[in-house]
Design an enzyme around this catalytic site. Structure first.
Site, PDB file in Angstrom:
ATOM      1  N   ASP A 157       0.861  -1.182   0.000  1.00 40.00           N
ATOM      2  CA  ASP A 157       0.000   0.000   0.000  1.00 40.00           C
ATOM      3  C   ASP A 157       0.897   1.231   0.000  1.00 40.00           C
ATOM      4  O   ASP A 157       1.924   1.263   0.691  1.00 40.00           O
ATOM      5  CB  ASP A 157      -0.911   0.016   1.219  1.00 40.00           C
ATOM      6  CG  ASP A 157      -2.023  -1.027   1.127  1.00 40.00           C
ATOM      7  OD1 ASP A 157      -2.329  -1.469   0.003  1.00 40.00           O
ATOM      8  OD2 ASP A 157      -2.583  -1.391   2.177  1.00 40.00           O
ATOM      9  N   ASP A 176      -6.959  -1.563  -4.473  1.00 39.12           N
ATOM     10  CA  ASP A 176      -8.007  -1.239  -3.508  1.00 39.12           C
ATOM     11  C   ASP A 176      -9.017  -0.255  -4.103  1.00 39.12           C
ATOM     12  O   ASP A 176     -10.238  -0.413  -3.942  1.00 39.12           O
ATOM     13  CB  ASP A 176      -7.399  -0.633  -2.238  1.00 39.12           C
ATOM     14  CG  ASP A 176      -6.511  -1.605  -1.487  1.00 39.12           C
ATOM     15  OD1 ASP A 176      -6.714  -2.821  -1.655  1.00 39.12           O
ATOM     16  OD2 ASP A 176      -5.628  -1.152  -0.743  1.00 39.12           O
TER      17      ASP A 176
END
Length: 210
Positions: A157, A176
Site C-alpha cells: 500500500d 483497492d
C-alpha cells in the site's frame, strides 16, 4: 393472319431468390437465428481487468524500488503522501491478521467473475466486474509471492490522503481503489435492477414494457 401468343416474361434471378422460403424458417414462422438483445461484454471486462492489473503491478514495483518502508513523500500540497506499507488485511488495511482467508476469498471471487463473464451482456456490469477482477488479482499476486510467505504475503500500500502514514484515511493502492469503485458501481446497478444480461428486473422491467 394467325394471332401470336403474348411473349412469356421469365422471372429474374433476384425475384426467384426473394420468393424462396427456407423450410426451417417456414416451419418456425421466421428465422431460426434470433440475435441477442445485447452483445457479449466479455472482452470489455477482461480488457479493463488487465489494465487495472498492469497499472497496479507497475506502481507497486516502482514504489518498492524507490521508496523505503515508512518513508513519506509529500505531494499535491499535502493532499497526497506516497509511502510504503505492507498490509496483511483486506482493502484499506481492514482486518489485518486474516491474510489466508482474504487470499482464498480473492481467489473465489476471481473464479466467479470469470465464469460470469461468459453470459455478461451489460456494459455497466462489465465495468464493475472488470474493476473488481483486476483489483482482486493485483492484491492476490502480492499475497502469493511477497513476504512473509505463500498466501500470507503483505500487500504493498502506498497512497495516503490528507496526511502521512494513514493518519487521516487508511493507506491504499490502485487495486483497492478499483475494488471499491467496482463494488459501488455494482451496488448501484443492482439497485436499478440491471441484470448481467443487460435487461432490467422487477418494477423497471414492467415499466419498460408498459
Amino acid at each position: 393472319m394467325v394471332a401470336r401468343p403474348p411473349p412469356t416474361t421469365l422471372p429474374s434471378r433476384g425475384a426467384l431468390l426473394s420468393e424462396h422460403v427456407d423450410p426451417a424458417d417456414d416451419a418456425s414462422g421466421g428465422s431460426s437465428a434470433v440475435a441477442p438483445p445485447h452483445p457479449l461484454r466479455t472482452r470489455l471486462l477482461l480488457s479493463l481487468a488487465a489494465t487495472v492489473l498492469v497499472l497496479d503491478l507497475v506502481t507497486k514495483l516502482v514504489v518498492v524500488a524507490t521508496i523505503e518502508p515508512g518513508e513519506d513523500i509529500r505531494t499535491l500540497g499535502g493532499a497526497l503522501y506516497l509511502t510504503q506499507l505492507r498490509n496483511t488485511g483486506a482493502a484499506f488495511s481492514f482486518a489485518e491478521g486474516f491474510t489466508v482467508l482474504f487470499t482464498l476469498v480473492a481467489a473465489v471471487v476471481t473464479v466467479v467473475i470469470v465464469r460470469t463473464a461468459r453470459r455478461l451482456r451489460s456494459t455497466g456490469w462489465a465495468v464493475a466486474l472488470g474493476l473488481v477482477l483486476g483489483g482482486a488479482l493485483g492484491n492476490l499476486i502480492d499475497r502469493i509471492f511477497r513476504d512473509p510467505g505463500f498466501l500470507r504475503g503483505g500487500v504493498v500500500d502506498f497512497l495516503s490522503v490528507f496526511g502521512p502514514d494513514g493518519s487521516v484515511f487508511p493507506v491504499f493502492n490502485v487495486a483497492d481503489s478499483a475494488i471499491v469503485c467496482g463494488g459501488i458501481l455494482g451496488v448501484l446497478l443492482a439497485i436499478r435492477g440491471v441484470e448481467f444480461d443487460g435487461t432490467r428486473s422487477g418494477a423497471d422491467e414492467r415499466a419498460g414494457t408498459a
